[in-house]
Every structure is written in C-alpha cells, then in structure tokens.
Design a protein around this motif. Structure first.
Motif, short mmCIF file in Angstrom:
data_model
loop_
_atom_site.label_atom_id
_atom_site.label_comp_id
_atom_site.label_asym_id
_atom_site.label_seq_id
_atom_site.Cartn_x
_atom_site.Cartn_y
_atom_site.Cartn_z
N UNK A 153 -6.93 -1.28 -48.94
CA UNK A 153 -5.66 -1.09 -48.25
C UNK A 153 -5.99 -0.72 -46.79
N UNK A 154 -6.03 -1.73 -45.93
CA UNK A 154 -6.54 -1.56 -44.57
C UNK A 154 -5.76 -0.50 -43.79
N UNK A 155 -4.45 -0.47 -43.97
CA UNK A 155 -3.65 0.49 -43.20
C UNK A 155 -3.97 1.93 -43.56
N UNK A 156 -4.23 2.16 -44.83
CA UNK A 156 -4.57 3.52 -45.23
C UNK A 156 -5.86 3.99 -44.55
N UNK A 157 -6.84 3.07 -44.46
CA UNK A 157 -8.09 3.41 -43.79
C UNK A 157 -7.86 3.70 -42.31
N UNK A 158 -6.97 2.92 -41.71
CA UNK A 158 -6.71 3.11 -40.29
C UNK A 158 -5.98 4.42 -40.03
N UNK A 159 -5.04 4.78 -40.90
CA UNK A 159 -4.34 6.05 -40.71
C UNK A 159 -5.33 7.21 -40.83
N UNK A 160 -6.21 7.14 -41.83
CA UNK A 160 -7.15 8.24 -42.03
C UNK A 160 -8.08 8.39 -40.82
N UNK A 161 -8.60 7.29 -40.30
CA UNK A 161 -9.53 7.43 -39.16
C UNK A 161 -8.76 7.91 -37.93
N UNK A 162 -7.51 7.53 -37.82
CA UNK A 162 -6.69 7.99 -36.70
C UNK A 162 -6.53 9.51 -36.77
N UNK A 163 -6.26 10.02 -37.96
CA UNK A 163 -6.07 11.47 -38.13
C UNK A 163 -7.39 12.21 -37.86
N UNK A 164 -8.51 11.68 -38.38
CA UNK A 164 -9.80 12.34 -38.16
C UNK A 164 -10.15 12.35 -36.68
#
Lengths: 354, 256
Positions: A223-234
């Motif tokens: 789920x590409x968007x989930x990965x992008x949200x997580x890296x954005x938050x980190x």
C-alpha cells in the motif's frame, strides 16, 4: 579489536543494502566515516563560533530529515518549515511555561510535529511531484497564518522572547553556547542514527521501491500511500527535533521559523549536499550555514544572491551535490549507486518497449 | 445451471466496461477463466487487452461491470488488495527496480505477501529469512548466476525472467502475464514458453501475447478481443479458423 561489528565481507554486506550508497555502510569504510564525522562534530565549536556550530548541527538534522523524504521516498516537501517551526514554538512554550529541560521540550515539539504531519501527510501523499510540493506548501502557509494571528500564544510578529535553556540545573549548559552544544549534540546524533535506521530497515527497502516504481510496488502488494504517510511523519518528527533545539539554543522563536523561506532553505541545503545519501544534508548544512555566517559577519547585504548563486553552480556542475561529487572523487561509488542516481534523476526505471 | 466445464471458475468478469473521456476502450466484456487453465487474450493493437489487464488487477477502476476471483467480488479493490487476493500480474513494459539485484527483488515480493514492511525500527537483515526461498525462485527462472547483479544491468530476456520470479514470489492462484515474450528472440521465446508451462502447473494463467506460436503452444482457451469487445472464444484451433477472426486480423480482402 577496534570495531567488533565491522566484517571482512565489506562488499557483500554493503551491497545488500537496499538504499543508496548510505550514511553508514555496514562496511569498515562506513564506520570510519562515522568516526570521522563524530570527531569533526565534537571539534566543531573549537573552530567556529559555538552558536554557529549549533546552527550547523540543527540544519544538518533538518536536512537529513528532508532527505529521508526527498531522497528515499522521492517526495519533495516544500512545507517542512511547518514541522521545524511548529516544533520550535511548542518547545519554546514548554520551556517558558513549564520550565521543561530543553531535550524534553524539543522532544515534545517533535511529537507535536508528527501529530501535525499525520493529517497533512494523509492529504498530500495522494499527489506527487510538483503537486505534492504545492500541497505541503499550502499547509505550511496555513500554519504560518495561524501562528502570525494567534498573538496571545505566539507573540505574532515579535515571536517568543526569552526562551530559557533548562538543563537539570547544570549552569554551564544553561548559560554558555559552548557547553549547550555538547549537551545537544547527542540528540542531533541520535536523530541522524534514527534516519539511518529507517533507511536500512525493511521499511526503507520498500520505500526506495515505491520511489523507483510505485506501480510495481503496488502489484507486489504494498500500500504505497501508507508507506508515504509514515515516512512523512517520521521526517516531520526529525525536522521538529531539529527545530526545537534550534529555537532553544537561540533563546527565542521567530516567525521566520514557520515561513516558506525556511522550507526553501532546507530544500536548498539538501539538494546542494546531494540527495539520497543522508550525508549530503550534513555537507550541505556545513557549506550553507558557514557561508551565510561569513557573509553576514563581513557586512554583506545580499546573502541570498550568493547562496543562490552557489546553489545554481553546484546543481549545474555537480548534479549529485557536494556529497555525491566528493564520494566520486574518493572513488567510493560503485556501479550500483550510479544506477540509483540514474533512476532518481530519470524519475523512473522503465525501458522502452521493444 | 450446470456449467459446461466441471472445474470451478477462477477469474470471471461480467459486463466489464471502461470509458476514457467518451472513448470506450473495453465494452461489456464477459470472461470466464476456468481454474487451472492457461487462457490467452489476443487481438490487434488497440483491442483493449492491456486495459482489460489493468481493470482485472485494479490499476484502473471499471466504468461498469464486476470482477470475481474464485467467487469473491474484487471490483473496486486496489492493486495491493488484489495482490493479496492471490492475483499477481507482470508488466508489459519491463518494470523493475534498477538498483536491486534479483534476490532483493524477490525478497521484496515475498515480504509484500508476508507483511512487516512497515517495520522502520528493524534492521533490514530480517529480510534474510526470505533469502533461501528467494534464491530458489531466482534459480527457477534461470537467473541463478546473476543473483547479485543489479537489475539495471540485466539483459532484456533476463529482466523478463525476473518479472516471472516476482509474479511467482506472490504464490498467486491466478497469474496475469502481460506479453511475456514481447521483444524476445526465438530462443528466449522458447525458454519462456517452457517456463510458463512449468509454473502454470496447479495455477491459473491469463496471458496476452501477439506471438501465435506462443498462444498455440500454451493456451487451453483463447479469447479474441477486437475494438474493446469479445470477438470470439474457444480453443486455439477453433479461434484460428474462425471467419471473423481471420477478417479482423487480415482484413476484408484476404479471403475473397
């Protein structure tokens, strides 16, 4: 005898890293580089004015945070001032109102930045490229507006004055920039270690895959968007950590910290240093902060003209930034990392159909 | 109510339609792929084969119609959800991560199914538990000697073989292969035919190919698409001799 973790199999394990030439290769050379970096970081306030040394360290962590997003996820945020500056205000207020020791105040700021980044990330990762940059910029401008208007809390245009640097009653740290630097450095280094951990984790591998070929990553079940949200938050959390320490080291928080120019400056530092390496952000911060300090102390007015010109020259002549070029000169790059650079600059890894 | 084939249907589409700004790329397509068969989709360029693939794997949403996998409705699911339903696809344009070597590619695919990709706090050495299986799959597609070579440096046929390893890594019930032999020389084509035949055992395969030698050697059933519609279906020999198909491929004059 020196480093128990280094292996004789330098190429094998190093090559297994999914990312890109990295900040800490798991090779002897990587550890050497880290050791050298730590020695330079420890020596820095002996050679440059300690507050400037602190600025370099904070901007370096900020740039590393942005590189996590830009270099490894391929997402260019033009609104990272919201996280750096948002955290600066929270950390400043925590220090003023509650008298929190500065590491805790900065940590609280980082948590605030992450909480802010979550909804922003969810709403912006559906876009990529220039649209992602514009959406993040728009959110950052909204925060700027709120901070500017909410004078009772933030001081509006005057900013927060008189932010104390509490440190468990250790007066040397609380009063002198030189000692404050050494108290803050472990936090900065821990932040950078965290970024390295993320890059060299299972998550980091998937992240690079989503950057290079999102459709393929989806077809593999990610789920590409989930990965992008997580890296954005980190990334926002690390930017917040840096911003919190920056504010407390200065003793005040200015509106500048949430302004778009700050978002622009960290992009400039990261790209100048070289993206997708983590080290690049550090190199970029050293160059830009020292250059700005030199120009400011020599009474020169047009700092932006000079830093802008340096940026243009570096980007035109050394496309992979200061760090990428340095590594090339030292012969450290392998064919493998060149392939990464190509796939970053080309934006995809596709072949024409035969 | 008894179906003509006693085996259950693995992948089925009903009334599948896709409009692109007024242009109807796929029109009311019904498709039934029987469990365990190899099914070919053929048709001239622009017939809608790739659009149909993208619909079946969730990369584009249908304008109308439903898709089921082993009786479960997957219409409107995302590509990653469909992958988790056991439907894996390969890409027509060789679509790889240039800097990863074949083993790392397959490890990534294995992790995608097993989960745990969000663990940012762990060392990527946890991926080593996939290494053995990854190396097996790389060997199965004939890339054992190139396990450490970045995919960007692989030859064209080798990249296509790696695509197959990625599809296999998902251990899918249904495999959709988009032009597995596109752009290949004769030798690679024969190797790919043998490979598909081997991996098709116990699985359902749908593939698109222009090469009639490939279609004839592999397919149990063939569906012919023309301008977005199903023109004909049947075994390879039935379809090959179908008047409408001959006309579509060769033009009106050819059998005058």
């Amino acid at each position: 005898m020196s480093s128990p973790t280094s292996t004789s199999d330098a190429t094998g394990t190093g090559a297994a890293l999914a990312g890109t030439g990295g900040f800490l290769g798991r090779s002897r050379r990587g550890w050497l580089l880290v050791g050298l970096g730590l020695v330079l970081a420890l020596a820095l306030p002996w050679f440059v004015y300690p507050p400037v040394a602190m600025d370099i360290a904070c901007w370096a962590l900020f740039a590393v945070a942005l590189d996590l997003l830009l270099g490894y996820a391929g997402l260019l945020s033009f609104g990272h001032a919201a996280f750096w500056g948002g955290s600066a205000y929270v950390a400043g207020l925590a220090a003023i109102e509650w008298g929190l020791p500065f590491p805790l105040a900065a940590l609280l700021g980082a948590v605030f930045a992450m909480a802010l980044a979550w909804p922003v990330g969810v709403l912006s990762v559906r876009r990529s490229g220039i649209y992602f940059a514009m959406v993040t910029l728009a959110f950052a401008q909204m925060l700027f507006f709120v901070v500017n208007q909410w004078r009772g809390l933030t001081g509006g245009e005057n900013g927060l004055q008189g932010v104390p640097a509490h440190f468990f009653g250790v007066e040397a740290v609380e009063d002198q920039a030189f000692y404050f630097y050494y108290a803050a450095l472990p936090i900065i280094v821990a932040g950078m270690w965290f970024a390295w951990r993320v890059v060299h984790s299972p998550f980091g591998r998937v992240l690079v895959a989503t950057r290079d070929n999102p459709a393929r990553a989806r077809a593999l079940g990610y789920d590409v968007e989930r990965y992008r949200v997580l890296v954005f938050v980190l990334s926002a959390g690390l930017a917040g950590l840096a911003g919190g320490i920056f504010a407390i080291s200065h003793g005040f928080v200015s509106l500048q910290e949430v302004a778009w120019q700050t978002s622009g400056k960290v992009v400039l530092i990261t790209v100048l240093g070289g993206i997708g390496t983590l080290w690049g952000g550090i190199a970029g911060a050293v160059v830009i902060v020292l250059l700005e300090d030199f120009l400011a102390s020599s009474g020169f007015d047009g700092i932006g003209i000079i830093t802008g010109a340096v940026f243009i020259v570096v980007v035109l002549l050394f496309r992979r930034g200061v760090w990428g070029t340095l590594s090339d000169l030292l012969g450290r790059r392998t064919g493998r990392s060149h392939a990464v650079e190509r796939s970053i600059s080309a934006g995809d890894g596709e072949e024409p159909t035969a | 109510m008894t179906p003509p084939d006693p085996r259950p249907v693995a992948l089925s589409a009903r009334g599948l339609t896709k409009d692109f700004r007024g242009f109807r790329a796929v029109k009311d397509v019904d498709l039934d792929v029987v469990d365990g068969e190899v099914h070919a989709l053929v048709g001239p360029n622009g017939a809608g084969k790739t659009t149909l693939f993208n619909l079946l794997t969730g990369f584009i949403p249908p304008t109308a119609g439903t898709i089921t996998v082993h009786g479960r409705d997957i219409t409107g699911r995302t590509p990653e959800q469909i992958a988790h339903e056991g439907v894996a696809r390969s890409f027509q344009i060789t679509s790889l991560f240039d800097h990863l070597n074949p083993r790392e590619h397959v490890e990534l695919a294995l992790q995608g199914m097993a989960g745990g990709g969000l663990r940012f706090w762990r060392s990527d050495s946890v991926l080593r538990r996939f290494r053995g299986r990854a190396e097996e799959l790389v060997e199965e597609v004939g890339l054992a000697d190139l396990v450490e070579r970045p995919a960007g440096e692989l030859a064209y046929g080798q990249k296509r073989a790696l695509e197959m390893a990625l599809v296999l890594a998902l251990d899918p019930k249904v495999m959709l292969l988009d032009e597995p032999t596109a752009g290949m020389g004769r030798e690679d084509v024969d190797r790919t035919i043998a490979l598909v035949r081997r991996i098709a055992t116990g699985r359902t395969v749908v593939f698109v190919d222009h090469n009639m030698h490939v279609v004839g050697s592999l397919a149990d059933h063939v569906t012919v698409l023309m301008a977005g519609e199903v023109l004909a279906r049947g075994t390879y020999d039935e379809v090959r001799t179908d008047e409408r198909v001959i006309t579509a491929y060769l033009g009106e004059d050819s059998h005058a």
